[in-house]
Design a protein around this motif. Structure first.
Motif, short mmCIF file in Angstrom:
data_model
loop_
_atom_site.label_atom_id
_atom_site.label_comp_id
_atom_site.label_asym_id
_atom_site.label_seq_id
_atom_site.Cartn_x
_atom_site.Cartn_y
_atom_site.Cartn_z
N PRO A 33 0.80 -1.23 0.00
CA PRO A 33 0.00 0.00 0.00
C PRO A 33 0.84 1.29 0.00
CG PRO A 33 -0.67 -1.50 1.78
CD PRO A 33 0.62 -2.01 1.23
N VAL A 34 2.11 1.20 0.42
CA VAL A 34 2.95 2.41 0.48
C VAL A 34 3.74 2.52 -0.82
CG1 VAL A 34 4.59 3.74 1.86
CG2 VAL A 34 3.17 1.98 2.96
N GLY A 35 3.45 3.53 -1.61
CA GLY A 35 4.11 3.70 -2.90
C GLY A 35 4.90 4.99 -2.97
N ALA B 36 14.16 -1.40 -2.09
CA ALA B 36 14.46 -2.80 -1.75
C ALA B 36 14.23 -3.08 -0.27
CB ALA B 36 15.90 -3.13 -2.14
N ASN B 37 14.46 -2.07 0.59
CA ASN B 37 14.21 -2.27 2.02
C ASN B 37 12.74 -2.62 2.27
OD1 ASN B 37 16.87 -1.58 2.63
ND2 ASN B 37 16.39 0.58 3.07
N TRP B 38 11.86 -2.04 1.48
CA TRP B 38 10.42 -2.33 1.64
C TRP B 38 10.07 -3.67 1.00
CZ3 TRP B 38 8.08 3.15 0.22
CH2 TRP B 38 8.52 4.07 1.19
N GLU B 39 10.73 -3.98 -0.11
CA GLU B 39 10.49 -5.29 -0.76
C GLU B 39 10.88 -6.40 0.21
OE1 GLU B 39 11.28 -8.95 -2.90
OE2 GLU B 39 12.79 -7.76 -1.89
N ALA B 40 11.94 -6.16 1.00
CA ALA B 40 12.37 -7.18 1.97
C ALA B 40 11.30 -7.39 3.05
CB ALA B 40 13.69 -6.74 2.61
N LEU B 41 10.51 -6.36 3.34
CA LEU B 41 9.46 -6.48 4.36
C LEU B 41 8.20 -7.14 3.83
CD1 LEU B 41 9.80 -2.90 5.92
CD2 LEU B 41 10.29 -5.06 7.10
N THR B 42 7.86 -6.85 2.57
CA THR B 42 6.54 -7.27 2.06
C THR B 42 6.62 -8.39 1.02
OG1 THR B 42 6.60 -5.72 0.21
CG2 THR B 42 5.69 -4.89 2.28
N GLY B 43 7.80 -8.58 0.43
CA GLY B 43 7.91 -9.54 -0.68
C GLY B 43 7.43 -8.97 -2.00
N ALA C 232 2.74 -5.06 6.37
CA ALA C 232 3.31 -6.14 5.55
C ALA C 232 2.61 -7.48 5.78
CB ALA C 232 4.80 -6.29 5.86
N GLY C 233 2.21 -8.10 4.69
CA GLY C 233 1.65 -9.45 4.77
C GLY C 233 0.26 -9.51 5.40
N GLY C 234 -0.29 -8.36 5.73
CA GLY C 234 -1.61 -8.35 6.36
C GLY C 234 -2.71 -8.58 5.33
N SER C 235 -3.83 -9.06 5.82
CA SER C 235 -4.98 -9.28 4.96
C SER C 235 -6.02 -8.17 5.17
CB SER C 235 -5.57 -10.65 5.30
OG SER C 235 -6.72 -10.89 4.58
N HIS C 236 -6.18 -7.74 6.44
CA HIS C 236 -7.13 -6.67 6.77
C HIS C 236 -6.54 -5.74 7.82
CE1 HIS C 236 -9.94 -9.39 4.76
NE2 HIS C 236 -10.65 -8.30 4.52
N LEU C 237 -7.12 -4.54 7.87
CA LEU C 237 -6.69 -3.50 8.80
C LEU C 237 -7.92 -2.88 9.45
CD1 LEU C 237 -4.63 -1.22 9.81
CD2 LEU C 237 -5.24 -0.01 7.70
N THR C 238 -7.85 -2.66 10.76
CA THR C 238 -8.91 -1.88 11.40
C THR C 238 -8.31 -0.77 12.26
OG1 THR C 238 -11.04 -1.98 12.56
CG2 THR C 238 -9.23 -3.24 13.54
N ALA C 239 -9.12 0.25 12.55
CA ALA C 239 -8.71 1.31 13.46
C ALA C 239 -9.36 1.04 14.81
CB ALA C 239 -9.16 2.67 12.92
N LEU C 240 -8.60 1.31 15.87
CA LEU C 240 -9.09 1.06 17.24
C LEU C 240 -9.63 2.33 17.88
CD1 LEU C 240 -6.09 -1.21 18.37
CD2 LEU C 240 -8.32 -1.94 17.44
N ASP C 241 -9.44 3.48 17.22
CA ASP C 241 -9.88 4.75 17.79
C ASP C 241 -10.75 5.49 16.79
OD1 ASP C 241 -7.29 5.33 16.26
OD2 ASP C 241 -8.11 7.34 16.61
N THR C 242 -11.48 6.49 17.27
CA THR C 242 -12.39 7.24 16.40
C THR C 242 -11.71 8.43 15.74
OG1 THR C 242 -13.06 8.59 18.26
CG2 THR C 242 -14.43 6.68 17.77
N GLY C 243 -10.50 8.74 16.13
CA GLY C 243 -9.79 9.84 15.50
C GLY C 243 -10.04 11.19 16.13
#
Ligand SMILES: *[C@@H]1O[C@H](CO)[C@@H](O)[C@H](O)[C@H]1NC(C)=O
Ligand SMILES: *[C@@H]1O[C@H](CO)[C@@H](O)[C@H](O)[C@H]1NC(C)=O
Ligand SMILES: *[C@@H]1O[C@H](CO)[C@@H](O)[C@H](O)[C@H]1NC(C)=O
Ligand SMILES: *[C@@H]1O[C@H](CO)[C@@H](O)[C@H](O)[C@H]1NC(C)=O
Ligand SMILES: *[C@@H]1O[C@H](CO)[C@@H](O)[C@H](O)[C@H]1NC(C)=O
Ligand SMILES: *[C@@H]1O[C@H](CO)[C@@H](O)[C@H](O)[C@H]1NC(C)=O
Length: 481
Positions: free
Chosen positions: A43-45, A68-75, A357-368
């Protein structure tokens, strides 16, 4: 429904007010009361200003290593986009062997006009990640843009999409030929729709155009407005919708969590409009402050914390990718790296990459609504993977640095490890010796090679609960697996 934030203010002995924040971590995706965004592999470009893209890849050592540092984290190699103001000053020249041809008064200037050759597309085609290529619409030469697009299709197996013009709302003021006469969101939309069909059919590709690409706050010039003008013929050529965003402000206003959330809350209606027609929505070009950044804001650790929270919150809002713009080499305050120095914001983007990295889903724990943020990622089986905690209280380097306790509940393990993102203050800059630290490590100036020993903290979990202390202007990634 919004997730629950339990903010407890505790009056400590003495005058200082200490606070504790409690986040319940859903034990699986699907727990009600939370929204779960699906995660793209990278997601980070990064966005490279059009004219300077070849120099980044041929003449700036750090570029490949930083990616490459990011490729090493995410594949996955990070997604890149090539474009910006100079994409609408650029004509394709089939006869030149050069990547780009232009003349400028000073090396730190951007050209008023330029030409580029087929080698430009071949260089882009060598990158191992996906590429969005921004081509010219402002000059109103569709023959030229189609000629360039044909080379892109034949020489770039990594081509994700083509943009037809950058930030069209500024073209009337810039004297761009296509905007002479009436130029409104409606005339631009009609122009985009027509070009999408003409370019897409000429190159024989559907799902190929990254449409929109405006910077002004939606709804005006936004995706929902554009989509309302499109019939199904136009839509079959569109791959993605993009918007740009440069929030600006001071270091403190930029990095404050509630401000980050309210800035990004201008996008959900546009995101929903894109998703309704089955297309991803991205931030195609973004960074802290427009025009190459602000000297006193963009290179700071506070801007790194902004980069981290902004990326993750955008991703939570179903914005599939966020492309951070890199401008003129040697004249760019918000750049993540240059020839000689690293920008602190690279650390924030790296932590966002590591967290997602490698996650399938993301949620927020706070309302902002406060200074304190929490997010959780989930694996493909729906189990919690990591938690990101962020204390956006502002610490500028003098006086007492306060700390806030973050309590996580619902944890399964008996102990968890964590990596901390910190610096001496929100105003720290690596080029001034204020190196940020991510799990005890730094990125070397000029090369982007990681240095130092990777360090994890270990915290005991008792009754499913663990407490973490975050100083003002710090972030922590907790590893749950
Ligand atoms: C590479 O960068 C150096 C240092 O700024 C500059 O002098 C040189 O002209 C650049 N070379 C190319 C091919 O861009
Ligand atoms: C292109 O830029 C150069 C240098 O600024 C200028 O001399 C020239 O007139 C420009 N040409 C066009 C077509 O704008
Ligand atoms: C438009 O592009 C064509 C083909 O690339 C080129 O021959 C022509 O000179 C361009 N027209 C202008 C006005 O630049
Ligand atoms: C769809 O819209 C385009 C212009 O935006 C137009 O040229 C075309 O005729 C339309 N197609 C249909 C089937 O209405
Ligand atoms: C993001 O999209 C998912 C569906 O893929 C949806 O369940 C979720 O509510 C959306 N998030 C937001 C913040 O709208
Ligand atoms: C980067 O360069 C600056 C300025 O020379 C220096 O103070 C800082 O320590 C360097 N950072 C790293 C990680 O080498």
């Amino acid at each position: 429904m919004a997730p629950l934030t339990n903010l407890v203010l505790v009056l400590a002995t003495g005058a200082r007010l200490a606070s504790a924040v409690t986040f319940a971590v859903p034990t699986t995706t699907g727990v009600s009361g939370y929204s779960y965004a699906p995660l793209a592999p990278a997601p980070v470009g990064i966005s490279f200003e059009f004219f300077t893209f070849p120099s980044y890849f041929t003449n700036v050592t750090a570029t490949t290593q930083c990616l490459a540092n990011w490729e090493a984290l995410t594949g996955t190699w990070p997604s890149i986009r090539i474009g910006g103001t100079t994409q609408d000053r650029a004509l394709y020249d089939a006869s030149t062997s050069a990547y780009v041809v232009y003349t400028v008064a000073a090396a730190t200037d951007a050209p008023d006009n330029l030409t580029f050759g087929s080698s430009f597309m071949r260089l882009a085609g060598e990158y191992k990640g996906s590429v969005v290529l921004g081509l010219d619409r402002g000059k109103n030469n569709i023959t030229n843009t189609i000629a360039a697009a044909k080379v892109a299709v034949s020489d770039m197996s990594n081509l994700l999409a083509i943009e037809l013009g950058n930030e069209p709302e500024y073209w009337a003021g810039d004297g761009q030929p296509i905007a002479s006469g009436t130029w409104t969101p409606a005339t631009d939309a009609a122009s985009q729709d027509s070009w999408d069909i003409q370019v897409g059919s000429a190159i024989g590709r559907t799902d190929i155009i990254q449409a929109g690409n405006s910077n002004s706050a939606p709804p005006t010039w936004g995706a929902a407005e554009l989509i309302a003008t499109e019939n199904t013929t136009v839509q079959e050529y569109v791959a993605t919708y993009a918007h740009h965003n440069y929030p600006g402000g001071t270091v403190q206003s930029l990095m404050t969590h509630s401000g980050i959330v309210s800035n990004l809350n201008q996008f959900p209606a546009d995101v929903a409009a894109a998703l309704r027609v089955g297309k991803p929505y991205v931030l195609g070009e973004t960074n802290s402050v427009s025009g190459g950044g602000a000297a006193t804001v963009s290179p700071t650790f506070g801007a790194a914390l902004w980069t981290l929270d902004y990326t993750v919150r955008a991703t939570y809002l179903n914005i599939s990718r966020t492309y951070f713009h890199q401008g003129t080499i040697g004249n760019c305050y918000y750049c993540f790296w240059g020839r000689y120095d690293m920008g602190a914001p690279y650390y924030g983007a790296t932590v966002a990459t590591a967290f997602l990295a490698g996650g399938s889903h993301l949620t927020a724990l706070d309302t902002g609504s406060t200074d304190y943020a929490g997010y959780a990622t989930y694996d493909a089986a729906g189990k919690p993977l990591r938690v990101l905690l962020y204390n956006s209280d502002y610490y500028a380097g003098s006086g007492t640095r306060t700390a806030t306790s973050f309590v996580l509940t619902g944890l399964a393990a008996s102990s968890v490890k964590a990596k901390r993102l910190t610096a001496a203050s929100a105003l720290s800059r690596q080029d001034e010796g204020g190196n940020p630290s991510w799990g005890g490590q730094t990125y070397a100036n000029g090369s982007c090679v990681v240095g130092g020993t990777e360090t994890y903290e270990t915290t005991t979990v008792s009754g499913g609960q663990a407490t973490f202390s975050l100083a003002a202007s710090e972030a922590l990634v907790v590893y749950l697996q």
